[in-house]
Design a protein around this motif. Structure first.
Motif, short mmCIF file in Angstrom:
data_model
loop_
_atom_site.label_atom_id
_atom_site.label_comp_id
_atom_site.label_asym_id
_atom_site.label_seq_id
_atom_site.Cartn_x
_atom_site.Cartn_y
_atom_site.Cartn_z
N ARG A 1 0.91 -1.17 0.01
CA ARG A 1 0.05 -0.03 0.19
C ARG A 1 0.80 1.27 0.11
NH1 ARG A 1 -4.67 0.74 4.51
NH2 ARG A 1 -5.41 2.79 3.85
N LYS A 2 1.87 1.23 0.80
CA LYS A 2 2.78 2.37 0.77
C LYS A 2 3.44 2.44 -0.48
CE LYS A 2 7.08 4.04 2.89
NZ LYS A 2 8.17 3.87 3.58
N SER A 3 3.95 1.30 -0.89
CA SER A 3 4.56 1.57 -2.44
C SER A 3 3.48 2.27 -3.43
CB SER A 3 5.10 0.05 -2.93
OG SER A 3 4.79 -0.21 -4.06
N ILE B 1 1.69 8.38 3.19
CA ILE B 1 2.97 7.79 3.03
C ILE B 1 3.45 7.85 4.47
CG2 ILE B 1 5.30 7.58 2.43
CD1 ILE B 1 4.37 8.84 -0.39
N LEU B 2 3.45 9.08 5.08
CA LEU B 2 3.96 8.89 6.60
C LEU B 2 2.85 8.27 7.62
CD1 LEU B 2 4.51 12.96 7.19
CD2 LEU B 2 6.04 10.96 6.69
N ARG B 3 1.58 8.07 7.15
CA ARG B 3 0.83 7.16 8.14
C ARG B 3 1.13 5.57 7.63
NH1 ARG B 3 -1.69 9.50 11.95
NH2 ARG B 3 -2.65 11.01 10.60
N MET B 4 1.53 5.30 6.58
CA MET B 4 1.80 4.01 6.36
C MET B 4 3.13 3.55 6.90
SD MET B 4 -0.17 2.20 4.27
CE MET B 4 -1.60 2.89 5.38
N ASP B 5 4.10 4.60 7.06
CA ASP B 5 5.56 4.21 7.73
C ASP B 5 5.06 3.84 9.24
OD1 ASP B 5 6.98 4.55 5.61
OD2 ASP B 5 7.41 6.66 6.08
N GLU B 6 4.13 4.91 9.85
CA GLU B 6 3.52 4.42 11.39
C GLU B 6 3.05 3.09 11.17
OE1 GLU B 6 0.90 7.58 12.75
OE2 GLU B 6 2.61 9.14 12.19
#
Length: 155
Positions: free
Chosen positions: A46-48, A74-79
């Motif tokens: 999903r991030k990709s 993207i930041l939320r996906m990192d979390e």
């Protein structure tokens, strides 16, 4: 011939049930780990997707709002990925604990089975001794009977 009865068969049966239960717990822990790893991979994909979308936005018409939303996603996906990695590590620990428990239970069962085998071997040896004793007694009895018959015939 007497029948072999292992005195601690009930304990061995309990050990077998414990082993079955430990195998089920291990399988459940492994399944949970697989599910957590799949979730992690889905989050990475999903991030990709969001990163790919950001690159496409740079090539096309610039829309600040969409770019900000994409950056936030993207930041939320990192979390989410960081949290999911923690879940994966926790699931790995549970798998390892279940594996150790299973190994211990299997070791206990195997030791009880070896005790049962030794008890059976002892039983067989005792049976052979008893059989040998009975054969000796029978031989002695028949020899004594022949001796009596000889003495009776001679007299």
């Amino acid at each position: 011939m007497a029948r072999f009865r292992y005195r601690m068969q009930s304990i061995l049966d309990i050990k077998l049930k414990m082993e079955t239960q430990a195998k089920q717990e291990f399988a459940a822990a492994q399944l949970r780990l697989n599910e957590e790893e799949e979730r992690l991979e889905a989050l990475k994909e999903r991030k990709s997707g969001y990163e790919r979308q950001a690159r496409e936005q740079l090539l096309g018409e610039l829309n600040c709002r969409n770019m900000a939303e994409n950056k936030e996603a993207i930041l939320r996906m990192d979390e989410y990925i960081a949290l999911q990695r923690l879940q994966v590590r926790e699931a790995e620990k549970k798998v390892e604990l279940a594996r150790e428990k299973l190994a211990e239970v299997m070791k206990e069962r195997k030791s009880h089975e070896s005790l049962k085998e030794k008890a059976f071997e002892q039983f067989l040896m005792d049976e052979k001794k008893q059989e040998s004793k009975e054969v000796d007694e029978l031989t002695s009895y028949t020899y004594g009977q022949r001796q009596k018959e000889k003495v009776a015939v001679e007299a």
